[in-house]
Structure formats: structure tokens, C-alpha cells
Scaffold this active site. Structure first.
Site, PDB file in Angstrom:
ATOM      1  N   ARG A  72     -37.668  -9.624   4.222  1.00  0.00           N
ATOM      2  CA  ARG A  72     -37.669 -10.815   5.072  1.00  0.00           C
ATOM      3  C   ARG A  72     -37.830 -12.075   4.225  1.00  0.00           C
ATOM      4  NH1 ARG A  72     -41.245  -7.015   7.459  1.00  0.00           N
ATOM      5  NH2 ARG A  72     -40.576  -6.279   9.531  1.00  0.00           N
TER       6      ARG A  72
ATOM      7  N   LYS B 187     -45.305  -7.812   7.504  1.00  0.00           N
ATOM      8  CA  LYS B 187     -45.986  -8.305   8.703  1.00  0.00           C
ATOM      9  C   LYS B 187     -47.349  -7.641   8.841  1.00  0.00           C
ATOM     10  CE  LYS B 187     -42.131  -9.706  11.647  1.00  0.00           C
ATOM     11  NZ  LYS B 187     -41.473  -9.524  12.958  1.00  0.00           N
TER      12      LYS B 187
ATOM     13  N   HIS C 196     -32.041 -13.718   7.420  1.00  0.00           N
ATOM     14  CA  HIS C 196     -32.153 -12.564   8.314  1.00  0.00           C
ATOM     15  C   HIS C 196     -30.805 -11.876   8.499  1.00  0.00           C
ATOM     16  CE1 HIS C 196     -35.421 -10.639  10.433  1.00  0.00           C
ATOM     17  NE2 HIS C 196     -34.586 -10.306  11.404  1.00  0.00           N
TER      18      HIS C 196
ATOM     19  N   ARG D 180     -30.604  -9.507   5.812  1.00  0.00           N
ATOM     20  CA  ARG D 180     -31.436  -8.334   6.136  1.00  0.00           C
ATOM     21  C   ARG D 180     -30.638  -7.380   7.032  1.00  0.00           C
ATOM     22  NH1 ARG D 180     -36.768  -6.425   6.574  1.00  0.00           N
ATOM     23  NH2 ARG D 180     -37.497  -5.843   8.652  1.00  0.00           N
TER      24      ARG D 180
ATOM     25  N   HIS E 244     -40.221  -1.586   9.397  1.00  0.00           N
ATOM     26  CA  HIS E 244     -40.321  -1.555  10.858  1.00  0.00           C
ATOM     27  C   HIS E 244     -41.434  -0.602  11.283  1.00  0.00           C
ATOM     28  CE1 HIS E 244     -35.856  -2.872  11.537  1.00  0.00           C
ATOM     29  NE2 HIS E 244     -36.669  -3.897  11.347  1.00  0.00           N
TER      30      HIS E 244
ATOM     31  N   TYR F  43     -29.343  -1.126  14.499  1.00  0.00           N
ATOM     32  CA  TYR F  43     -28.355  -1.217  13.422  1.00  0.00           C
ATOM     33  C   TYR F  43     -27.339  -0.081  13.508  1.00  0.00           C
ATOM     34  CZ  TYR F  43     -31.567  -4.628  11.496  1.00  0.00           C
ATOM     35  OH  TYR F  43     -32.372  -5.729  11.325  1.00  0.00           O
TER      36      TYR F  43
END
Length: 294
Positions: free
Chosen positions: A147, A171, A240, A243, A266, A275
């Protein structure tokens, strides 16, 4: 201290949310506060009811806000009221009584593989510091899928050239190791050598601006937008998107979806599965264009 200040501090310290996410929550709550004041100066967090929240949602839709944006803002308000309930500052959650607008989940936008090959293989990057840095930034996004916040948060010590891996802080302050290939390793080595010559006493951040200070998010966005504009007509040209491109390329070349999930950081496989839908949609499009009886 205002209830919102305590909530934002809780998101930073207890939940480990990134500064970018916290700023987003703050903006959403400030938008709601401003709306309440426009209705009635006497309104406060304890006297807000379901009707006020519903009026806010309607006003956002009338302003042309997308269902996705409205849903996000309503989710921020719900989270804030849950915090208020837990801390004993209110008894109910009026936002829980208002339905979020329905919105279709769009397929992720990505750059075609041949366009990325043209960008990274055929485009000539300047042989100065910024040229080498920008090439590394683009290659890093494309070959690791990290990211924007993770890239600007990298330090020199997070790069292990011998093992060809990055230590990434994702994150909620979760660390993960991300591998990279020989080409990026060579480019990073060349960049680091030049960086050391120019900024021997500079910041420990991996990517620096020409002033020797850590590169800012907006500068990275500009770099990505500028170079992607040379090879693609996509409306969105952001970190992004790169990404998304990384994940799509991995799945197109047979990577296991669970492995892609781990690489992207994730928490849920359902987030990664979109995806797979995107790669199938692209495959279907190619089929319809190429097969005479499609």
C-alpha cells in the site's frame, strides 16, 4: 476533551489504525457535526436521534455523494456511537437504526501487463537521484503490491537485500514479510548507493525527497500518476491501482489465492477474491473480442 477526540485517540492507540484512516473518520464525524448544527444549534451527540441521521444520509445523497461514500460515513458514525456506548457517554446508537444505501462492489481497476512491461522496460528514467528513486517506487509497487502508506513508512533497515525481502508495517500495526525479485534488488541497491552519497546524514526513511526529508504521500501519488499516464488511458492512476495490478498479475500467472492474500496483508480471503473475479472478467472480455462465435 471532546468525545470525538477520545474516539480518534482510541482508534490510533487501541485499534492501531493508520493516520490516514483516522483522518478519514475525523472528516466524516466533522461532516455530521456540521450538518447537525445546520439543523439545530442545540443538538449534541446525546440528543441526536434516528431521524437526524436519516436526514443526514438523504442530504448526502442529494449532494451527489456515491452510495459507497455515504455507507462509509454512516459506518464511521456507527463506530463512534458504539464507542460512546462502551464508555458510558450515551445509551443508544441512532446510526444503527438507519439502513446503509446499497452499492454494487466494483471490480478493481488494473493496468494491463503489457503496459507495465512497456513502462518498466522501455521508458527511459533519468539517471539522477529522482529518476532512480521513481523507478524503484514504481517497481516496488508493481512487484510487491504494498500500500501507499506502507511504502512511505518503509525504513532502510526494513529492506533485506541478501534475503530479498521487506519488513512491512501494515494496517493496525501488523508486520509481514514481503519477498521481491532480483530486478528490484538491483534497482534498490543502486538507489541506496546514490541515496547514501547525497544524504549521508538524512532520514532513515527509505524514500526521500530531493530535500533529504521523507517522501510525502502526495509526491508518490504524483509520481505514479505521471508515469502511468504514459502507458494507460485508465481514469484512475494511483498507487492502489498498482496494488490491484500486482494481485491480478499474480492470479493470472497461477498464484494460489491464499498466497496472494498473505502477500497483500488482507485479513479476509473474501477481500482477495474480488481479484479472481476481475481476472475472470478480463478473460471473458478477451474471449468475446477474439472468438468469432463468441
Amino acid at each position: 476533551m471532546k468525545p470525538t477526540e477520545g474516539f480518534l485517540r482510541y482508534l490510533r492507540s487501541d485499534r492501531g489504525y493508520s493516520e490516514c484512516t483516522v483522518v478519514g473518520y475525523q472528516a466524516d464525524l466533522e461532516n455530521f457535526e456540521a450538518f447537525c448544527r445546520s439543523l439545530d444549534e442545540e443538538l449534541d451527540w446525546q440528543t441526536v436521534d434516528r431521524d437526524v441521521v436519516r436526514l443526514w444520509v438523504v442530504s448526502l445523497m442529494e449532494q451527489g455523494r456515491s452510495p459507497r461514500t455515504v455507507k462509509r460515513r454512516l459506518s464511521a458514525l456507527r463506530s463512534f456511537y458504539r464507542y460512546m456506548q462502551v464508555t458510558g457517554m450515551c445509551n443508544g446508537n441512532p446510526a444503527d437504526l438507519v439502513k446503509s444505501p446499497k452499492c454494487d462492489k466494483p471490480l478493481p481497476v488494473f493496468v494491463k501487463e503489457r503496459e507495465m512491461d512497456r513502462l518498466l522496460d522501455d521508458m527511459v528514467f533519468n539517471d539522477d537521484y529522482l529518476g532512480k528513486r521513481n523507478h524503484c517506487i514504481l517497481l516496488l509497487f508493481y512487484t510487491t503490491g504494498i500500500r501507499l502508506g506502507e511504502l512511505v513508512g518503509l525504513y532502510v533497515g526494513d529492506v533485506d537485500l541478501s534475503r530479498r525481502q521487506l519488513c512491512v508495517l501494515g494496517k493496525r500495526n501488523k508486520q509481514r514479510l514481503v519477498p521481491f525479485g532480483e530486478e528490484l534488488s538491483r534497482e534498490l541497491q543502486a538507489y541506496l548507493d546514490l541515496r547514501q552519497k547525497l544524504f549521508p546524514r538524512g532520514s532513515d526513511s527509505l524514500f526521500l525527497g530531493k530535500n533529504g526529508l521523507p517522501v510525502e504521500r502526495e509526491e508518490v501519488r504524483r509520481v505514479v500518476r505521471r508515469y502511468l499516464s504514459m502507458v494507460t488511458t485508465l481514469k484512475k492512476k494511483s498507487p492502489h491501482v498498482l496494488r490491484h495490478t500486482f494481485a491480478t498479475v499474480m492470479l493470472n500467472h497461477g498464484a494460489d489465492i491464499e498466497a496472494v492474500k498473505q502477500l497483500l496483508g488482507h485479513e479476509s480471503l473474501s477481500t482477495t477474491e474480488i481479484y479472481a473475479h476481475a481476472t475472470f472478467a478480463e478473460l471473458k472480455k478477451e474471449y468475446e473480442q477474439a472468438h468469432p462465435w463468441a
